[in-house]
Scaffold this motif. Structure first.
Motif, short mmCIF file in Angstrom:
data_model
loop_
_atom_site.label_atom_id
_atom_site.label_comp_id
_atom_site.label_asym_id
_atom_site.label_seq_id
_atom_site.Cartn_x
_atom_site.Cartn_y
_atom_site.Cartn_z
N ILE A 5 0.89 -1.10 0.19
CA ILE A 5 0.01 0.22 0.08
C ILE A 5 0.91 1.46 0.07
O ILE A 5 0.73 2.19 -0.72
N ASP A 6 1.91 1.34 0.86
CA ASP A 6 2.89 2.33 0.82
C ASP A 6 3.42 2.61 -0.62
O ASP A 6 3.55 3.83 -1.11
N ILE A 7 3.98 1.51 -1.27
CA ILE A 7 4.57 1.68 -2.58
C ILE A 7 3.36 2.27 -3.66
O ILE A 7 3.87 2.99 -4.41
N ASN A 9 1.13 3.96 -3.04
CA ASN A 9 0.78 5.46 -2.85
C ASN A 9 1.87 6.22 -3.25
O ASN A 9 1.81 7.46 -3.70
N GLN A 10 3.16 5.95 -3.18
CA GLN A 10 4.14 6.43 -3.55
C GLN A 10 4.24 6.63 -5.06
O GLN A 10 4.48 7.76 -5.75
N ILE A 11 3.64 5.50 -5.77
CA ILE A 11 3.67 5.58 -7.14
C ILE A 11 2.53 6.68 -7.68
O ILE A 11 2.75 7.51 -8.39
N ALA A 12 1.52 6.47 -7.02
CA ALA A 12 0.52 7.52 -7.29
C ALA A 12 0.98 8.99 -7.27
O ALA A 12 0.73 9.96 -7.88
N LEU A 13 1.72 9.34 -6.05
CA LEU A 13 2.07 10.77 -5.85
C LEU A 13 3.10 11.05 -7.07
O LEU A 13 3.10 12.12 -7.49
N LEU A 14 4.07 10.18 -7.43
CA LEU A 14 5.11 10.49 -8.26
C LEU A 14 4.33 10.65 -9.64
O LEU A 14 4.88 11.46 -10.73
#
Length: 102
Positions: A5-7, A9-14
């Motif tokens: 889930i953290d990864i 979220n990071q992908i979506a942010l990037l």
């Protein structure tokens, strides 16, 4: 350790950051392209089809080059391009290329 889930979220942010950068640079890039098109006299019609005015089309001859060498099993070679494997192997065995000339 980060979890899935953290990864994600990071992908979506990037991806959001990448879209923002793309939007910021879009107009600048279009202006640069238009300036280069004007400098080189390129029109939109020139871009259609991917053909350039500078390139020449190569036409393959419908008549292949005649064979100049024939191998023991009937293989042939015109003498153009790389030496075929069958002839290279025979030359490596000590035979002369000229012995297979037609």
């Amino acid at each position: 350790m980060t979890n899935l889930i953290d990864i994600q979220n990071q992908i979506a942010l990037l991806q959001k950051q990448a879209e923002e950068i793309k939007a910021q640079e879009f107009n600048k890039t279009v202006a640069e392209i238009k300036a280069k098109m004007e400098a080189f006299g390129i029109t939109v019609a020139d871009l259609d089809g991917g053909k350039t005015r500078m390139s020449k089309t190569t036409v393959k001859s419908s008549n292949p080059a005649p064979a100049k060498f024939r191998g023991p099993n009937g293989e042939t070679w015109s003498g153009r391009g790389l030496m075929p494997r069958w002839l290279a192997a025979l030359v490596a065995q000590g035979q002369s290329k000229d012995t297979f000339a037609i």
